[in-house]
Design a protein around this motif. Structure first.
Motif, PDB file in Angstrom:
ATOM      1  N   GLN A 397     -11.615   2.900  -4.304  1.00  0.00           N
ATOM      2  CA  GLN A 397     -10.968   2.376  -3.107  1.00  0.00           C
ATOM      3  C   GLN A 397      -9.504   2.032  -3.391  1.00  0.00           C
ATOM      4  O   GLN A 397      -9.185   1.375  -4.374  1.00  0.00           O
ATOM      5  N   VAL A 398      -8.617   2.476  -2.506  1.00  0.00           N
ATOM      6  CA  VAL A 398      -7.199   2.140  -2.553  1.00  0.00           C
ATOM      7  C   VAL A 398      -6.855   1.355  -1.300  1.00  0.00           C
ATOM      8  O   VAL A 398      -7.145   1.785  -0.173  1.00  0.00           O
ATOM      9  N   THR A 399      -6.248   0.184  -1.486  1.00  0.00           N
ATOM     10  CA  THR A 399      -5.884  -0.691  -0.380  1.00  0.00           C
ATOM     11  C   THR A 399      -4.371  -0.859  -0.339  1.00  0.00           C
ATOM     12  O   THR A 399      -3.742  -1.143  -1.364  1.00  0.00           O
ATOM     13  N   LEU A 400      -3.791  -0.665   0.845  1.00  0.00           N
ATOM     14  CA  LEU A 400      -2.387  -0.980   1.084  1.00  0.00           C
ATOM     15  C   LEU A 400      -2.335  -2.294   1.839  1.00  0.00           C
ATOM     16  O   LEU A 400      -2.995  -2.443   2.871  1.00  0.00           O
ATOM     17  N   THR A 401      -1.538  -3.228   1.350  1.00  0.00           N
ATOM     18  CA  THR A 401      -1.472  -4.531   2.004  1.00  0.00           C
ATOM     19  C   THR A 401      -0.036  -5.038   1.991  1.00  0.00           C
ATOM     20  O   THR A 401       0.777  -4.638   1.151  1.00  0.00           O
ATOM     21  N   ASN A 402       0.256  -5.904   2.952  1.00  0.00           N
ATOM     22  CA  ASN A 402       1.596  -6.503   3.073  1.00  0.00           C
ATOM     23  C   ASN A 402       2.684  -5.433   3.145  1.00  0.00           C
ATOM     24  O   ASN A 402       3.773  -5.595   2.570  1.00  0.00           O
ATOM     25  N   VAL A 403       2.396  -4.340   3.848  1.00  0.00           N
ATOM     26  CA  VAL A 403       3.391  -3.273   3.996  1.00  0.00           C
ATOM     27  C   VAL A 403       4.373  -3.670   5.095  1.00  0.00           C
ATOM     28  O   VAL A 403       3.975  -3.962   6.221  1.00  0.00           O
ATOM     29  N   VAL A 404       5.655  -3.672   4.754  1.00  0.00           N
ATOM     30  CA  VAL A 404       6.716  -4.003   5.708  1.00  0.00           C
ATOM     31  C   VAL A 404       7.796  -2.943   5.577  1.00  0.00           C
ATOM     32  O   VAL A 404       8.227  -2.627   4.461  1.00  0.00           O
ATOM     33  N   ALA A 405       8.251  -2.395   6.708  1.00  0.00           N
ATOM     34  CA  ALA A 405       9.289  -1.377   6.672  1.00  0.00           C
ATOM     35  C   ALA A 405      10.320  -1.644   7.756  1.00  0.00           C
ATOM     36  O   ALA A 405       9.983  -2.086   8.864  1.00  0.00           O
TER      37      ALA A 405
END
Length: 634
Positions: A397-405
């Motif tokens: 499992q790969v989790t992306l979190t707190n992504v801000v652009a």
């Protein structure tokens, strides 16, 4: 030979065995031979001289010319104490007397080769077994009493294929312990200085090293698996290594080492590296790097620690930090990693921080945390000036979190979870929220850089479950809001412009003051029943669905003057018949939609407009007029 009665000779005890027969005599002798040939020895010249006076037997001179060199020695034996002492110098090829040596000695010598025989000088002593012992234990009784001290020098030699221009060292042996305190080896690419100890009792050894040799030179000394590692590395300048190695002979799992390494101008898998420094340690099949540093021009990678566990087949990273290009690092790891990261492109190297565990094979044991910050960034059709986020990799499992652009004049935030354990494809879920996004900039990258769109977009999309191999698996929900928008360049809206402009010029290109919609996604179909666009002179209401193969099936109702201030609802009620006439069925694809009047069948259109049907009225081609058609030519 001179034989005479001994004077002042010491008495010999009975345990000196046959030596007592010589006690009364004093003996002096010398002999010489030339062109000596036998099955085990060939010598051009052999001279020997000595004396006997109880209790001492002396060889005062032993000189031999053999095999391109010489041997000179002296020896003394005290028959009472059984202590033998000797000293010698040698410059002959010892390989040529292999028949005189034991099998183990021959195997040991076979590791060494030379163009010119080495020069050896030394001395030693040993206690021989009791004269009355007919079956002495040479290894257990005699060998521990052997003491040696000497030095050697050799030119143009090799050890197991590792060639050297020269090598030299002092050597001592006592208490079953070999000691080379000052070994030096010289090659064209650098030098090696070392101190070495090895115990014949415990079979343990220890090396203290300082090396400026090209590491490729030691390749013949390594196992086949370790040799493959050198296929990836090319050195322009040899590394500088200070360290120590220890272990036990033939027990490869007991090998350990510590070292400081510094190297410049090398390539790894074709990637140039300006410089590398690290401390390292290896014990119990665990290779650890402490404070590693890698420079590539102005870009660099560093970490508090990296550990490679060859038992569990995992790499452990502690506070790793990189300002290098991700694709450079990915290509250095391997082609699969490079291919996986290829869609994610940074125009400038981002700042990356890593901690956790990476398996050498597969996903088992993966537990990695990656923080990324940088830009400009490109993925698919999106181009953003700055992006930051955290990637968590755990097993499959790969989790992306707190992504801000920074997202087209506004901001995008989101998260995602991707599970590669699904078969087929990858299961995933994600959510993204956008704020104050410039519609023209966004659609310029997605659809056309010459679009005439305007507006500010806010929205949110949540996908609760989906699989990458089947668009019908998508499920979720979302909403959006548009302010001050010009949307008619979007085909699904622009297809209605001719009909609206036919009612009032400019109606089909008026600015939308506000647009809103909520939607749900079920089995890959996006459905909304409250999609609404408001302009001062009109309101558009959409109801329907579009699937993720971009096929649309919707109903659109246009309400002219619905939002006119104060009187809008009354006007809308009065124009209700017109509103019903302006309901459309929109089908086709999002890129090429088709609009059909919903409540005015073609059969009933002509009576309402004798000169042309309502279809022609609403969907006249650009440049058309209201003039009747020209009469046919006679």
């Amino acid at each position: 030979v001179t034989l005479a009665a001994a004077t002042n000779a010491a008495p010999l005890a009975a345990d000196t065995a046959g030596w007592t027969n010589l006690q009364p005599y004093q003996l002096t002798w010398c002999a010489g031979l030339s062109e000596l040939k036998s099955e085990k020895l060939v010598a051009e010249r052999l001279d020997i001289a000595g004396t006997w006076l109880a209790p001492n037997l002396l060889v005062t001179n032993l000189h031999a010319e053999l095999h391109r060199g010489e041997l000179a020695a002296r020896a003394q034996l005290n028959v009472v104490s059984r202590e033998a002492t000797f000293e010698l110098t040698s410059s002959f090829d010892v390989h040529r007397i292999g028949e005189l040596l034991t099998e183990k000695a021959r195997l040991w010598l076979a590791k060494y080769s030379w163009a010119e025989p080495p020069r050896v000088r030394g001395r030693g002593c040993v206690i021989l077994p009791a004269w009355t012992n007919r079956t002495p234990d040479w290894r257990g009784e005699v060998w521990p009493t052997l003491c040696l001290a000497g030095e050697f020098a050799v030119t143009n030699g090799a050890y197991l294929g590792l060639a050297a221009d020269w090598a030299r060292s002092h050597v001592t042996y006592t208490n079953l312990l070999w000691n080379l305190p000052d070994l030096e080896v010289g090659r064209p690419d650098g030098q090696l200085r070392a101190a070495h100890q090895a115990s014949d009792r415990t079979k343990e050894y220890h090396w203290q090293l300082h090396s400026t040799l090209d590491l490729r030179a030691v390749r013949p000394l390594l196992t086949t698996n370790l040799q493959r590692g050198f296929d990836y590395v090319t050195f322009t300048t040899p590394p500088v290594i200070d360290g120590e190695v220890w272990g036990r002979f033939y027990a490869y799992d007991r090998i350990g080492c510590r070292a400081q390494v510094a190297v410049s101008n090398l390539t790894f898998k074709g990637t140039p590296i300006s410089a590398l420094t690290t401390a390292l340690a290896y014990t119990n099949q665990l290779l650890e790097f402490f404070e590693p540093r890698i420079w590539r021009g102005t870009q660099h990678l560093r970490g508090a620690g990296v550990a490679v566990d060859f038992v569990t087949q995992r790499v452990h990273l502690t506070n790793a930090y990189s300002t290098d290009e991700p694709m450079v690092v990915a290509r250095a790891i391997g082609p699969k990693t490079a291919k996986a990261l290829e869609p994610y492109q940074f125009a400038k190297a981002p700042v990356v921080r890593l901690s956790g565990t990476v398996p050498l094979r597969g996903n088992a044991g993966a537990d990695l945390r990656v923080q990324v910050e940088g830009g400009p960034f490109h993925w698919w059709k999106f181009n953003v000036p700055q992006v930051a986020g955290t990637v968590l990799w755990r097993e499959q499992q790969v989790t992306l979190t707190n992504v801000v652009a920074a997202f087209y004049g506004g901001t995008a935030r989101g998260w995602g979870v991707f599970d590669s354990g699904a078969e087929p494809g990858t299961d995933f879920e994600f959510a993204v929220t956008t704020t104050d996004v410039n519609l023209r900039g966004l659609m310029g990258d997605i659809h056309s850089p010459t679009n005439q769109l305007e507006g500010t977009l806010n929205g949110a999309l949540t996908v609760t479950h989906a699989n990458s191999d089947d668009w019908r698996s998508w499920n979720g929900y979302g909403h959006f809001q548009l302010r001050e928008g010009l949307i008619w360049s979007i085909p699904i809206f622009g297809v209605l412009s001719p009909a609206l402009d036919s009612i009032a010029p400019g109606l089909g290109s008026s600015r939308v003051s506000q647009g809103t919609a909520g939607f749900i996604i079920t089995n890959g179909v996006v459905f909304s029943d409250d999609f609404e666009m408001r302009a001062p002179t009109m309101r558009l209401q959409y109801q329907g669905a579009v699937n993720l193969s971009w096929q649309v099936n919707a109903t659109v109702r246009a309400e002219p003057l619905r939002d006119t201030w104060v009187v809008g609802p009354l006007v809308s009620l009065a124009l209700w018949p017109v509103t019903k006439m302006l309901e459309f069925k929109v089908t086709g694809s999002l890129g090429q939609p088709k609009a059909e009047l919903l409540y005015i069948p073609k059969l009933f259109q002509v009576p309402f407009h004798p000169l042309r049907s309502l279809r022609e009225l609403f969907f006249s081609t650009p440049g058309g007029t209201n003039a009747p058609p020209a009469s046919p030519a006679p």
